[in-house]
Motif scaffolding. Structure first.
Motif, short mmCIF file in Angstrom:
data_model
loop_
_atom_site.label_atom_id
_atom_site.label_comp_id
_atom_site.label_asym_id
_atom_site.label_seq_id
_atom_site.Cartn_x
_atom_site.Cartn_y
_atom_site.Cartn_z
N ILE A 165 -20.84 39.38 -26.36
CA ILE A 165 -19.91 39.42 -25.22
C ILE A 165 -20.05 38.15 -24.39
N GLY A 166 -18.97 37.75 -23.79
CA GLY A 166 -19.03 36.68 -22.79
C GLY A 166 -18.80 35.30 -23.35
N PRO A 167 -19.15 34.25 -22.63
CA PRO A 167 -19.77 34.31 -21.31
C PRO A 167 -18.81 34.78 -20.21
N VAL A 168 -19.35 35.58 -19.29
CA VAL A 168 -18.58 36.10 -18.17
C VAL A 168 -18.68 35.11 -17.00
N SER A 169 -17.61 34.99 -16.23
CA SER A 169 -17.62 34.01 -15.13
C SER A 169 -18.35 34.51 -13.89
N TRP A 170 -18.64 35.79 -13.81
CA TRP A 170 -19.34 36.39 -12.66
C TRP A 170 -18.77 35.93 -11.33
N LEU A 171 -19.51 35.06 -10.63
CA LEU A 171 -19.10 34.68 -9.26
C LEU A 171 -17.97 33.67 -9.24
N GLN A 172 -17.64 33.11 -10.39
CA GLN A 172 -16.69 31.99 -10.42
C GLN A 172 -15.27 32.43 -10.71
N ASP A 173 -15.01 33.72 -10.66
CA ASP A 173 -13.68 34.22 -11.01
C ASP A 173 -13.31 35.32 -10.01
N SER A 174 -12.09 35.23 -9.48
CA SER A 174 -11.66 36.20 -8.47
C SER A 174 -11.75 37.64 -8.97
N ALA A 175 -11.60 37.83 -10.27
CA ALA A 175 -11.57 39.19 -10.81
C ALA A 175 -12.97 39.80 -10.90
N THR A 176 -13.95 38.99 -11.21
CA THR A 176 -15.29 39.54 -11.44
C THR A 176 -16.23 39.37 -10.25
N VAL A 177 -15.82 38.58 -9.27
CA VAL A 177 -16.77 38.23 -8.22
C VAL A 177 -17.17 39.45 -7.37
N MET A 178 -16.19 40.28 -6.99
CA MET A 178 -16.52 41.39 -6.10
C MET A 178 -17.42 42.43 -6.78
N PRO A 179 -17.09 42.86 -8.03
CA PRO A 179 -18.02 43.77 -8.70
C PRO A 179 -19.43 43.17 -8.83
N SER A 180 -19.50 41.85 -9.01
CA SER A 180 -20.82 41.21 -9.11
C SER A 180 -21.59 41.36 -7.81
N LEU A 181 -20.90 41.18 -6.69
CA LEU A 181 -21.56 41.32 -5.40
C LEU A 181 -22.03 42.76 -5.19
N VAL A 182 -21.17 43.71 -5.59
CA VAL A 182 -21.52 45.13 -5.41
C VAL A 182 -22.74 45.49 -6.25
N LEU A 183 -22.79 44.94 -7.44
CA LEU A 183 -23.93 45.21 -8.33
C LEU A 183 -25.23 44.77 -7.66
N ASN B 252 -19.54 26.17 -12.89
CA ASN B 252 -19.73 26.46 -11.47
C ASN B 252 -18.65 25.76 -10.65
N PHE B 253 -17.91 26.56 -9.90
CA PHE B 253 -16.83 25.99 -9.08
C PHE B 253 -17.03 26.28 -7.61
N LEU B 254 -18.24 26.68 -7.26
CA LEU B 254 -18.54 26.93 -5.84
C LEU B 254 -19.72 26.04 -5.43
N TYR B 255 -19.46 24.76 -5.33
CA TYR B 255 -20.53 23.83 -4.97
C TYR B 255 -20.44 23.44 -3.51
N ASP B 256 -21.58 23.46 -2.82
CA ASP B 256 -21.64 22.79 -1.52
C ASP B 256 -22.42 21.49 -1.72
N TRP B 257 -22.59 20.73 -0.64
CA TRP B 257 -23.15 19.39 -0.76
C TRP B 257 -24.55 19.42 -1.39
N THR B 428 -10.42 28.23 -10.35
CA THR B 428 -10.86 29.55 -10.82
C THR B 428 -9.71 30.46 -11.28
N GLN B 429 -8.47 30.06 -11.00
CA GLN B 429 -7.34 30.89 -11.44
C GLN B 429 -6.45 30.07 -12.37
N LYS B 430 -6.38 30.50 -13.61
CA LYS B 430 -5.65 29.73 -14.61
C LYS B 430 -4.18 29.58 -14.25
N ASP B 431 -3.63 30.62 -13.63
CA ASP B 431 -2.19 30.59 -13.34
C ASP B 431 -1.91 30.14 -11.90
#
Lengths: 316, 452
Positions: A165-183, B252-257, B428-431
């Motif tokens: 499976i994967g790789p999953v984007s976890w925090l880097q994707d709007s769809a998976t980020v919130m469930p990741s935080l909840v986990l 990684n697309f959430l980088y700070d300085w 982070t969003q393809k579309d």
């Protein structure tokens, strides 16, 4: 009592007035009560009530905390309500609360019930369950950032890679980020609730289980018909605590994502923080406090309604 | 009531403390004056030793001043809290973009009288000096460093990918091609972009400038947001292509300085855009291996307006400081930041101390004073320079040829903040709909500019 007070309405006040000299007040322990109460009153006053009072005042003001503040009426509230980001934050907060309710609420209960059934090493299991709670949150988040590394070499992605499976984007994707935080949030907080449930479970009379066993009840039926009703009061409390807690989620989005990607984890508290602190040249403290007050009032009302509605349920 | 407390405390608790005026330093001191000065956080042992040595030298020359270092780093989100909470050191640094606002609100001390008496007060580069001046031209904040944005690259990854590290990309197409090659050959991010804590907007504006755009137009008192432009759309399209067509921007697309510097120094990133003078902090804070490091000028498009975004750092004194503290603070600013740029003895002493602690000397910077002073100061310390000068050449050879454009002046950080989610969405969003994102961001920025 009523029968006693009615015949002597004039005598009683006079006698009490005579007794209420400062000396009798001291003699009756009034002074020591006050002395014992004072530290608490001071601490609450200085660290809770004065700031809350000031926050309420500030929500009607425009201030940069340097120049004198000016009263602007309800302008801050209007500005907050007109902010398009507010509704994104409301939506995100509700989404977090919902996910936390779906996953975070049953997990500790399940864990506690299972742990209470275990005969050996009970203490070890409770300690293990409680361990995440004693890890400082910042450390925990840094740790989980490694787990959530979105590259194929991230900890979770490596594990998922073994099963293709994967790789999953976890925090880097709007769809998976919130469930990741909840986990992570569930992992971090479940231990505390487990301990509460475990304590409550020890209070459940063993007679009930024995009776159920004589009736040849399965484990599932024992849990459903004995354990759950006995825990009802606690479950109701933890439920509202969970709602109130998740409505104020801040730490995870702040440390993991800063509200991103693209505002998909900007929660209400993060928005409040951003109003106040995101602009290095003095934030909109008025708007920040206004939104805080609105949130507090809503949560207060919600709690009141919840307790009124469930008043009858908690009595078994 | 617990909920009430918690919700309001986020802001309220911190803020109530802020309104109290500090008068503890106002009386005339009889003993030594204590001055808290900013020191970069997370420095390695050598850098701390070098700093302490400089402190000792200063205290020897000024026995009545006691210098107390305090870790401090300007970030958009922590600075306001520290400013409001009164926890800043007496001497601290801020970016050029914050200078005018802090002066207008009187949130820093007026040290103009003390600055005027410095021997080099009249020799500041005019554009640079402006950042620290009030409307009336008085210098409240002292420029101590200036930078132009640059493209930093990892020479080791370049070699591994079969690219020539001595011939870094000179155009945006070349950057894209190199990024793709690095990603394919090494599995690392070919190119990475800052995206959080207002830095997303900062770098997006940088690329916009390089493409010939501007993010705001000032006409008298009226400021117009110019985010919905072909230049910015082209920049975002480039990023979108690199991310989604080439897959050359890593994961990684959430980088700070701090985060991007760390990732770069540890060899996770092929190229990224940041201030040209970044070498020092990459070495002292992120343990960068000097052999890995390469830097070149930011490619500019053919458009006549194309330029390099430039900024800098101001040294400022806390508004709470008493007169003796102010005087001592300006002495420190002179000693630690500026004298080495204008006085041979000071320059040599600074370089000697820095080199003795194995810290970098000679990282590229833009001149704070006139060019002649700058060139001369380089000669003074030439024998102490320990940075890999050959590797910096692609940048140092051309940095003065590029037109420097200052950062947007109105609501700079707030507009940057509006741009953060725009670049995050594209990555982070393809579309992601670039036109729609820019239209919305433009409207939001305009509303903000109108309000302020």
């Amino acid at each position: 009592m009523a029968a006693e007070t009615r015949p002597a309405p004039l005598v009683l006040p006079r006698s009490t007035r005579a007794q209420r000299t400062p000396l009798t007040w001291i003699r009756r322990g009034g002074l020591s009560t006050l002395v014992f109460l004072l530290p608490l009153l001071l601490v609450f006053g200085i660290f809770s009530w004065i700031p809350i009072g000031r926050a309420v005042v500030m929500s009607f003001q425009e201030t940069n905390l340097v120049t004198p503040s000016t009263f602007v009426g309800l302008q801050n509230f209007r500005d907050v309500l007109a902010d398009p980001l507010l509704w994104t934050a409301v939506k995100n907060t509700l989404y977090f609360a919902l996910l936390a309710l779906l996953f975070g609420y049953p997990v500790p209960l399940l864990a506690a019930v299972v742990m209470s059934e275990v005969r050996r090493f009970k203490g070890l299991y409770s300690a293990l369950a409680y361990l995440p709670v004693v890890i400082p949150p910042v450390v925990a988040v840094l740790l989980w950032k490694f787990f959530y590394d979105a590259g194929p070499t991230g900890v979770f992605n490596t594990i998922l890679g073994y099963v293709g499976i994967g790789p999953v984007s976890w925090l880097q994707d709007s769809a998976t980020v919130m469930p990741s935080l909840v986990l992570e949030a569930t992992w971090a907080a479940a231990g505390g609730t487990v301990i509460i449930y475990l304590a409550a479970l020890t209070g459940v009379s063993t007679d009930l289980y024995e009776a159920a066993e004589i009736d040849r009840a399965s484990i599932w039926r024992k849990v459903w018909h004995v354990t759950m009703p006995q825990l009802r009061g606690i479950l109701l409390i933890t439920f509202i605590l969970q709602i109130v807690g998740t409505a104020q989620v801040f730490l995870e989005p702040f440390l993991f994502t800063g509200g991103g990607p693209a505002n998909s984890t900007t929660t209400l508290l993060l928005l409040i923080y951003n109003y106040a602190f995101a602009n290095s040249l003095g934030g909109q403290y008025g708007m920040a406090t206004a939104l805080s007050i609105v949130l507090a009032v809503i949560l207060g009302l919600l709690s009141a309604v919840y307790f009124r509605l469930t008043r009858g349920w908690s009595k078994s | 009531m617990k909920s009430f407390t918690a919700a309001t405390l986020v802001v309220a608790l911190g803020l109530t403390a802020c309104s109290s005026t500090d008068s503890d330093q106002s009386e005339t001191p009889t003993g030594p004056v204590t001055v808290k000065v900013a020191r970069d956080p997370g420095l390695d042992k050598g850098a701390i030793a070098a700093f302490d040595e400089r402190v000792a030298q200063f205290e020897k020359a000024n026995p009545d001043i006691d210098i107390v270092p305090q870790e401090y780093n300007w970030t958009a989100t922590t600075f306001t809290a520290q400013l409001a909470g009164g926890t800043l050191p007496d001497v601290f640094t801020v970016p050029f973009t914050d200078g005018r606002g802090l002066i207008e609100r009187k949130q820093i001390a007026d040290i103009s009288g003390l600055v005027t008496s410095l021997p080099y007060a009249g020799r500041f580069n005019e554009n640079v000096a402006k950042a620290g001046q009030a409307e009336d031209g008085k210098m409240w904040a002292v420029p101590i460093a200036a930078y132009g944005q640059a493209l930093h690259y990892n020479r080791t990854l370049f070699k591994q990918a079969g690219l020539d590290p001595d011939k870094p990309p000179a155009g945006w197409d070349e950057i894209r091609a190199a990024a793709k090659q690095i990603a394919e050959k090494t599995g690392k991010a070919g190119y990475a972009q800052l995206t959080t804590d207002n830095t997303g907007g900062w770098i997006l504006t940088t690329l916009d400038y390089a493409y010939g755009g501007r993010t705001e137009k000032i006409d008298g008192d009226k400021a117009t947001a110019e985010l919905d432009t072909p230049e910015l759309a082209a920049v975002l399209q480039l990023l979108k292509d690199m991310r989604w067509s080439d897959n050359s921007m890593g994961s990684n697309f959430l980088y700070d300085w701090g985060g991007i510097n760390q990732a770069f120094a540890s060899g996770q990133i092929g190229m990224y855009v940041s201030g040209g003078g970044n070498y020092g902090s990459l070495v002292t804070q992120n343990a960068l291996k000097p052999a890995d490091y390469g830097v070149t000028v930011l490619p500019l498009t053919d458009k006549p307006e194309a330029g390099v975004l430039g900024g800098g750092t101001l040294a400022t004194v806390s508004a709470k400081a008493s007169e003796p503290v102010k005087a001592a603070a300006v002495k420190w600013i002179d000693f630690y930041y500026l004298k080495k740029l204008t006085d041979e003895g000071a320059a040599v002493l600074d370089a000697k101390t820095t080199v003795a602690s194995k810290q970098p000397v000679g990282a590229p910077q833009l001149p704070v004073f006139d060019r002649a002073t700058y060139d001369e100061s380089l000669k003074w310390v030439a024998s102490y320079v320990n940075v890999p000068q050959e590797q910096l050449k692609p940048y140092t050879d051309k940095m003065f040829e590029q037109p420097l454009v200052t950062e947007p002046v109105r609501s700079t950080q707030e507009v940057y903040k509006i741009l953060d989610p725009v670049v995050q969405a594209v990555l982070t969003q393809k579309d992601a709909d670039i036109a729609d994102l820019l239209r919305k961001a433009d409207a939001e920025a305009q509303a903000l500019l109108d309000r302020n």
